[in-house]
Design a protein around this motif. Sequence first.
Motif, PDB file in Angstrom:
ATOM      1  N   SER A 227      53.615  60.958  57.367  1.00 23.82           N
ATOM      2  CA  SER A 227      53.858  59.665  56.660  1.00 23.82           C
ATOM      3  C   SER A 227      53.369  59.859  55.236  1.00 23.82           C
ATOM      4  O   SER A 227      52.436  60.548  54.899  1.00 23.82           O
ATOM      5  CB  SER A 227      53.095  58.467  57.369  1.00 23.82           C
ATOM      6  N   TYR A 228      54.346  59.207  54.385  1.00 24.64           N
ATOM      7  CA  TYR A 228      53.986  58.873  53.057  1.00 24.64           C
ATOM      8  C   TYR A 228      53.724  57.447  52.508  1.00 24.64           C
ATOM      9  O   TYR A 228      54.552  56.453  52.978  1.00 24.64           O
ATOM     10  CB  TYR A 228      55.059  59.449  52.145  1.00 24.64           C
ATOM     11  N   PHE A 229      52.808  57.185  52.124  1.00 22.95           N
ATOM     12  CA  PHE A 229      52.408  55.866  51.621  1.00 22.95           C
ATOM     13  C   PHE A 229      52.513  55.631  50.186  1.00 22.95           C
ATOM     14  O   PHE A 229      51.900  56.450  49.385  1.00 22.95           O
ATOM     15  CB  PHE A 229      51.031  55.283  52.094  1.00 22.95           C
ATOM     16  N   ARG A 230      53.332  54.758  49.521  1.00 25.31           N
ATOM     17  CA  ARG A 230      53.270  54.386  47.971  1.00 25.31           C
ATOM     18  C   ARG A 230      53.193  53.084  47.678  1.00 25.31           C
ATOM     19  O   ARG A 230      54.255  52.400  47.071  1.00 25.31           O
ATOM     20  CB  ARG A 230      54.670  55.131  47.429  1.00 25.31           C
ATOM     21  N   PRO A 231      52.106  52.352  48.018  1.00 18.77           N
ATOM     22  CA  PRO A 231      51.959  50.872  47.636  1.00 18.77           C
ATOM     23  C   PRO A 231      51.972  50.877  46.269  1.00 18.77           C
ATOM     24  O   PRO A 231      50.998  51.582  45.529  1.00 18.77           O
ATOM     25  CB  PRO A 231      50.625  50.798  48.532  1.00 18.77           C
ATOM     26  N   THR A 232      52.290  49.756  45.793  1.00 17.98           N
ATOM     27  CA  THR A 232      52.289  49.191  44.316  1.00 17.98           C
ATOM     28  C   THR A 232      51.620  47.814  44.700  1.00 17.98           C
ATOM     29  O   THR A 232      52.239  46.837  45.226  1.00 17.98           O
ATOM     30  CB  THR A 232      53.492  48.934  43.763  1.00 17.98           C
ATOM     31  N   ASN A 233      50.394  47.371  43.958  1.00 18.45           N
ATOM     32  CA  ASN A 233      49.613  46.426  43.914  1.00 18.45           C
ATOM     33  C   ASN A 233      49.558  45.545  42.609  1.00 18.45           C
ATOM     34  O   ASN A 233      49.376  46.468  41.589  1.00 18.45           O
ATOM     35  CB  ASN A 233      48.304  46.520  44.617  1.00 18.45           C
ATOM     36  N   TYR A 234      49.542  44.376  42.807  1.00 18.57           N
ATOM     37  CA  TYR A 234      49.434  43.518  41.454  1.00 18.57           C
ATOM     38  C   TYR A 234      48.467  42.642  41.704  1.00 18.57           C
ATOM     39  O   TYR A 234      48.492  41.493  42.660  1.00 18.57           O
ATOM     40  CB  TYR A 234      50.737  42.825  40.956  1.00 18.57           C
ATOM     41  N   ASN A 235      47.142  42.640  41.028  1.00 20.80           N
ATOM     42  CA  ASN A 235      45.933  42.194  41.535  1.00 20.80           C
ATOM     43  C   ASN A 235      45.637  41.017  40.100  1.00 20.80           C
ATOM     44  O   ASN A 235      45.212  41.550  39.161  1.00 20.80           O
ATOM     45  CB  ASN A 235      44.809  42.917  41.947  1.00 20.80           C
ATOM     46  N   THR A 236      45.345  40.004  40.595  1.00 18.86           N
ATOM     47  CA  THR A 236      44.705  39.009  39.750  1.00 18.86           C
ATOM     48  C   THR A 236      43.503  38.175  40.243  1.00 18.86           C
ATOM     49  O   THR A 236      43.833  37.642  41.261  1.00 18.86           O
ATOM     50  CB  THR A 236      45.958  38.020  39.202  1.00 18.86           C
ATOM     51  N   ASN A 237      42.218  38.476  39.637  1.00 19.72           N
ATOM     52  CA  ASN A 237      41.037  37.879  40.070  1.00 19.72           C
ATOM     53  C   ASN A 237      40.561  36.724  38.982  1.00 19.72           C
ATOM     54  O   ASN A 237      40.683  37.288  37.861  1.00 19.72           O
ATOM     55  CB  ASN A 237      40.205  39.089  40.438  1.00 19.72           C
ATOM     56  N   ILE A 238      40.072  35.661  39.636  1.00 25.27           N
ATOM     57  CA  ILE A 238      39.571  34.713  38.653  1.00 25.27           C
ATOM     58  C   ILE A 238      38.440  34.190  39.447  1.00 25.27           C
ATOM     59  O   ILE A 238      38.235  33.643  40.435  1.00 25.27           O
ATOM     60  CB  ILE A 238      40.384  33.403  38.631  1.00 25.27           C
ATOM     61  N   LYS A 239      37.357  33.995  38.582  1.00 24.34           N
ATOM     62  CA  LYS A 239      35.999  33.615  39.044  1.00 24.34           C
ATOM     63  C   LYS A 239      35.514  32.688  37.548  1.00 24.34           C
ATOM     64  O   LYS A 239      35.080  33.125  36.545  1.00 24.34           O
ATOM     65  CB  LYS A 239      34.977  34.414  39.283  1.00 24.34           C
ATOM     66  N   ALA A 240      35.571  31.390  37.853  1.00 23.37           N
ATOM     67  CA  ALA A 240      35.175  30.431  36.590  1.00 23.37           C
ATOM     68  C   ALA A 240      34.417  29.408  37.438  1.00 23.37           C
ATOM     69  O   ALA A 240      34.384  28.922  38.470  1.00 23.37           O
ATOM     70  CB  ALA A 240      36.373  29.811  36.103  1.00 23.37           C
ATOM     71  N   GLY A 241      33.438  28.778  36.480  1.00 20.94           N
ATOM     72  CA  GLY A 241      32.707  27.769  36.915  1.00 20.94           C
ATOM     73  C   GLY A 241      31.953  27.141  35.808  1.00 20.94           C
ATOM     74  O   GLY A 241      32.245  27.477  34.708  1.00 20.94           O
ATOM     75  N   MET A 242      31.008  26.119  36.172  1.00 26.10           N
ATOM     76  CA  MET A 242      30.094  25.537  35.296  1.00 26.10           C
ATOM     77  C   MET A 242      29.055  25.194  35.625  1.00 26.10           C
ATOM     78  O   MET A 242      28.999  24.674  37.044  1.00 26.10           O
ATOM     79  CB  MET A 242      31.044  23.839  34.809  1.00 26.10           C
TER      80      MET A 242
END
Length: 816
Positions: A306-321
Amino acid sequence: MKLIQILFLTLFALLLFNFANAQTGDGKISGSVLDDTKKPLDGATVILLAAKDSTVISSQLVSKDGSFAFENLKDNTYLVKATYIGYKDYHSGNVVVSQQKQVNLSAFILSPAGKTLNEVSVTAQKSFIQQKIDRTVVNVGALISNTGTNALEVLQKTPGVQVDADGNITFKGKSGVLVMIDDKPTYLSAANLATYLRSLPASSLDQIELMDNPPAKYDAAGNAGVINIKTKKNTIKGFHAVLGADYAQGFYGRNSENANLNYRIDKVNLFANLSYNEQRTWRRLEIDRAYLDANGDPTSSLKDISYFRPTNYNTNIKAGMDFYASPKTTWGIVYTGNISPSHDNSPVNSPLYGQNGALDSTINTNNTSKNKFNSNGLNVNYTHKFDSTGHELTFDLDYIRDVSGSNQLFVNNTYLPDGTLTNSTMLTDNLPSYINIYSAKADYAHPFKGKAKLEAGVKSSYVNTDNAANYFNVVNGVSTIDYNNTNRFLYKENINAAYVNFNKNFSRFSLQTGLRIENTNGNGHQLGNAEKADSSFINHYTNLFPTAYFSYNLDTAAHNVLVASYGRRIGRPNYGSLNPFTFFVDEFTYFSGNPFLRPQFTDNYKLAYSFKSLFTLAFAYNYTTDVQGETIHRDSDVFISTNGNIGQQKTLDFSVTTNFQPTKWWSVNLYAEVYKNTYQGAFYTGYLNQSEVTLAGNGNNQFTISPTWSAEVSGFFDTGGTYGQFVTLPKGMLNAAIQKKILNNKGTIKLTMQDILHSFSPSGTITNIVDATATFHNTLDTRVATLAFTYSFGNSTNTPQKRETGGAESEQGRAH
């Protein structure tokens, strides 16, 4: 086992009684140790000496808030000395305990032990590993080879932690570890957790806390303990920012950008951690299977490539007050978000051979998928500090919603050896998933005279999940429902918990003990379809989880320290493991859930010896019942993977941690362990009795080339071992990095090379399969070169530290 526990606790209760009654005097000297920005120097050493001849009377590590206290002192004149790696020693004047029995000293302010060369400040770096009574702390920034990597790759280099090719995490040879971010659960399945950790840049991480026996304040979930990943937290007055970007080249290119922002004005503190990365990776998995007759003779064989060629686009946000309503009261709100779409094209080539080894046929499978994962979480927190002694009340309210889904297409074509197409099938699926998690908890800490503290808290969580599997057979372009595999699974769970924890420090003896109670209520419902009936199950159970830690300084200078601990843990099934759905990999490989999966329970015993923080020797014994683990069984020619209760697991572990400095420009950190895993219990093939000894280790070398240049060589290895049905082969990794500081030390350029020898190739054997044998071999895209740049700007005056924690500490780690 109960007899061992009773003897263990009785022995140390007697030690506590003897040492408690050996104390004399009623004098006390207290104070705190801070750095030059008035922040607590957690881990600093404070030494009490007799003023007359400088004889060492006692020593201790300061508390998390920087405070210390020497108690039960006789009337005398004393000196107090404070030390911390990378800082100048602090020496007090004479401190007299006589008519004034309680002496509270002004804060000790330690200055960096640096020097200036060509207007460039050089200061010592924080040590890679710090040992505490109930955890080991790893400082991520101490390894420059972590630059340009992600959180999952950082864990691969963390002492005692191993990550397999699928991103599954084990700690000290055990699976079932609870991974948390800033004391909050990740609420993710193993697969989604791996995806999320890959999306977190190492530049956003501060420390990793390793707790193989966590205190009662933490959820009892996690058979192998807790790994708490702490992200960087700005406490800068005014505006401050750290920006970073990197490009990595492996088999494919990758890029990552991140920003850590903080703005404090009056009573309001605003903060945000933002990151985005694109990752395209590559993996080759080969599984060789031999099918046997009743006599054990081969009848046919199959090679799955098996051949795996995943492409991921990751956006992370951590915001606060954070809102500082008063010097003692803080309100906070934190939002966390993750958006991770991905797609994959995973072809599988499966030649099938007959009894004589001749090619019988070949099946080519083309798997394509489009996936999404969106997570949104909101935390509201409150802290009230009654005074500066640690007397405080906190509470957290959390809500998390995870939405994920996958659309897949499976096309299977069967060919004869001459290339003739004999059969073609097409299957599509749609796999939506929704998880809602609600959690509330409150914690109260009350210090007492004599350096003692009582902590107590309550928590309640509620989780509901909705997973669907919609499969369709496609013939001549017409889709029809596959009722055999189409299904919908609903699961609801409520956990109520309460705990109490007590710790007390004597002159040379420290005690921490706690008790946690957890009540679990689960309800699963598998909906039927036109061809299958409904089914459901209900689980209710209540359990007690005691913990105890004992620390004794073998000498008055605390150069030799002995620590013993005991704790009990639970490993509840992941929500997805209870889901009875079938998930297809190819025509010969399926994954299936198990609604009858039971929780596992572990008793952990540990004895450790430390010398001057230079090295630590530890011996641990763990006993687990109803062990959960991946199992492989055979149905005709198909291998089906599911989580099952294997039986019992016994682990004996001996580990060594050391750090030393051969020269002023060379620092070494080493970790090595030998552990033996033994699995015993009923299995598909009869009685499973499997045992292996594993030697594993991590190491890194730091080199200071000049005031602005530094380098590092690091790596890890293990000799292979047994994990239930799987026996793994040796593997390892060698890394190197070089770093240059620029722009008046506000900017950094780093070049790293990971897996230089391309030796990280998880492989092994799958045992105990009915009338079959199997081996697996992975080739991974781990040899990667990364060029990274970071730059910080803005104010540099510290302010009170914000809360970035929450109350949901284990539920999300079991999602899906």
